[in-house]
Write an enzyme that holds these catalytic residues in place. Structure first.
Site, short mmCIF file in Angstrom:
data_model
loop_
_atom_site.label_atom_id
_atom_site.label_comp_id
_atom_site.label_asym_id
_atom_site.label_seq_id
_atom_site.Cartn_x
_atom_site.Cartn_y
_atom_site.Cartn_z
N CYS A 125 0.83 -1.20 0.00
CA CYS A 125 0.00 0.00 0.00
C CYS A 125 0.87 1.26 0.00
O CYS A 125 1.48 1.58 -1.01
CB CYS A 125 -0.98 -0.03 1.18
SG CYS A 125 -2.34 1.16 1.05
N HIS A 231 -3.74 -5.15 0.61
CA HIS A 231 -3.20 -5.56 1.91
C HIS A 231 -3.21 -7.08 2.02
O HIS A 231 -4.22 -7.67 2.43
CB HIS A 231 -4.02 -4.93 3.04
CG HIS A 231 -3.75 -3.48 3.23
ND1 HIS A 231 -2.77 -3.01 4.08
CD2 HIS A 231 -4.29 -2.39 2.64
CE1 HIS A 231 -2.74 -1.68 4.04
NE2 HIS A 231 -3.64 -1.28 3.16
N GLU A 233 -1.91 -8.86 4.17
CA GLU A 233 -1.99 -9.30 5.56
C GLU A 233 -3.42 -9.44 6.06
O GLU A 233 -3.66 -10.02 7.13
CB GLU A 233 -1.22 -8.33 6.47
CG GLU A 233 -1.85 -6.96 6.65
CD GLU A 233 -1.48 -5.96 5.57
OE1 GLU A 233 -1.67 -4.75 5.79
OE2 GLU A 233 -1.01 -6.39 4.49
#
Length: 263
Positions: A125, A231, A233
């Site tokens: 990002c 993202h 994660e």
């Protein structure tokens, strides 16, 4: 995996800490979220068989703590907006949030160290955006509304949409697919692509979703350098898509450690 490889110590992967205080008066809620998902990235680095090293500005006033020299790979995570002054844009745009020059300096120093040393690098990002700016690219200060939601609606943690991966790219190799669902939480994105980078994924509205470095004509190869706008994660939309990028980074670091680091 051979006995020698299994006995090898976990590779050290540096990750610059987040410097904005989510508890500060008037802090944007997104700062709290960026600080929280930082911990998820640390966990994923470990899950990929590497050891995270938290990088901070050094106490003596130089840009980076000496621990950076122990690291053989790097992850630069998400956070607030990059200072528009770095790419010649309006510093007073009303959509800007958490512009933190100290964070820009820290993250930029880590990215530059990785590029100069030929170390594998993953930007997430803001990390991808700063990589692009460092290479002379620009950003959209505030994305217009399109058919694809990139910023979550109030009450939602993430906006979920597809990313189309370019055939033969590093990200396509990582996932083994030409389209994956991704989690987004951003209002800015790459505009003009920086020198030495190519676009390797886009959303269906054309928004740049990944960039990567390509080899110069006078070089045999280029270090694995990947930036993703989404993202990885995040636990949504697919938990199995969280680890592959971190595993790929860890494998690149291990491979480079066996063959020697470029200088």
């Amino acid at each position: 995996m051979s006995t020698t490889e299994s006995a090898a110590p976990a590779p050290l992967i540096g990750i610059p800490v987040r410097l904005s205080d989510a508890a500060a008066p008037g802090a944007d809620q997104r700062v709290l979220e960026a600080n929280r998902i930082f911990d998820d990235i640390v966990d994923l680095i470990r899950a990929a068989g590497a050891e995270p090293v938290l990088l901070r500005p050094s106490e003596d006033g130089s840009t980076l703590d000496a621990q950076v020299f122990d690291c053989r790979g790097f992850v630069v995570p998400g956070g607030g907006d990059v200072d528009p002054a770095r790419y010649g844009a309006d510093p007073d745009h009303p959509a800007l949030y958490d512009v933190n020059p100290a964070q820009d300096r820290l993250d930029t120093a880590v990215i530059q160290h990785a590029l100069d040393g030929g170390f594998p690098l993953l930007g997430i990002c803001r990390g991808m955006q700063l990589l692009n700016v460092l290479r002379g690219g620009t950003l959209h200060l505030d994305l217009p509304k399109t058919s694809v939601a990139h910023d979550p609606e109030p009450g939602q943690e993430w906006a979920v949409h597809d990313a189309v991966l370019s055939a033969g790219s590093a990200v396509a190799e990582v996932f083994g697919r030409d389209r994956i669902p991704v989690s987004s939480g951003h209002h800015q994105a790459v505009d003009r692509v920086g020198d030495g980078l190519l676009v390797s994924a886009r959303a269906d509205d054309g928004c740049v979703e990944a960039v990567e470095a390509y080899a110069a004509s006078d070089a045999a190869d280029a270090a694995w350098t990947v930036g993703v706008q989404w993202h990885p994660e995040a636990f949504v939309p697919s938990p199995e898509l969280r680890l592959p990028l971190f595993t790929a980074l860890s494998e690149q670091v291990r491979a480079q450690s066996r063959t020697g680091v470029r200088s």
